[in-house]
Design a protein around this motif. Structure first.
Motif: not given
Length: 186
Positions: A60-63, A105-107, A113-114, A153-154
């Protein structure tokens, strides 16, 4: 000096106390302001994201947006594009379903967000996100290198998987003589 005409006090810089008298003195006071490392700042575009089970790799770009190493209106030394501080993110699990992610998850520093969902896993995970800069870290002088946390939250939503035939046990079909077998696959 206290300008109260009925009496007054004078603040003594040496003792840090008020003295009951009306003294007037002139002098130069020089203040040296030391810069301190302000905490980084950021915003989370959407704190809840959802994907389908078996999605695999997700980005998610620009998360995370508005990423600054300090307050953008006052911390010019920290946010300078050439000489400023770098900001990284930590993503810490609060609650999750075991085995929900093949890669947690990492940012990235640019706010992407990936994560990679695990096969056939679904559920909800909650994480704390903090930004940390690489500036001075001396708490006694007021440096703050990490932001407060934001919760994300995912949701990995289940999908209706195709039924799977148990092939470990042989399938036995009993037919009467001269019976017809129907082909249901087409």
């Amino acid at each position: 000096q206290d300008n109260n005409p009925g009496g007054g006090e004078t603040f003594n810089l040496g003792t840090g106390q008020l003295t009951e008298n009306r003294l007037t003195a002139s002098s130069t006071v020089q203040f040296r302001l030391r810069t301190v490392n302000d905490p980084p700042q950021f915003n989370v575009a959407e704190p809840v994201v959802s994907v389908l089970e078996d999605t695999g790799a997700v980005s998610f770009e620009d998360f995370v947006t508005d990423i600054f190493a300090g307050p953008p209106n006052t911390a010019f030394d920290e946010i300078d594009q050439t000489t400023g501080q770098n900001v990284t993110f930590s993503v810490t699990e609060v609650t999750t379903v075991a085995g929900l992610f093949a890669t947690p998850p990492t940012i990235s520093p640019n706010g992407t967000l990936s994560f990679v969902t695990a096969p056939d896993a679904f559920g909800q995970a909650v994480y704390e996100v903090r930004a940390t800069d690489d500036g001075m870290d001396n708490a006694t002088r007021g440096d703050i290198v990490s932001s407060g946390f934001r919760l994300i939250t995912i949701n990995v939503r289940p999908v209706n998987d195709r039924p799977v035939l148990n092939t470990t046990t042989p399938i036995v079909v009993t037919l009467n003589e001269d019976a017809t077998i129907l082909n249901t696959d087409g």
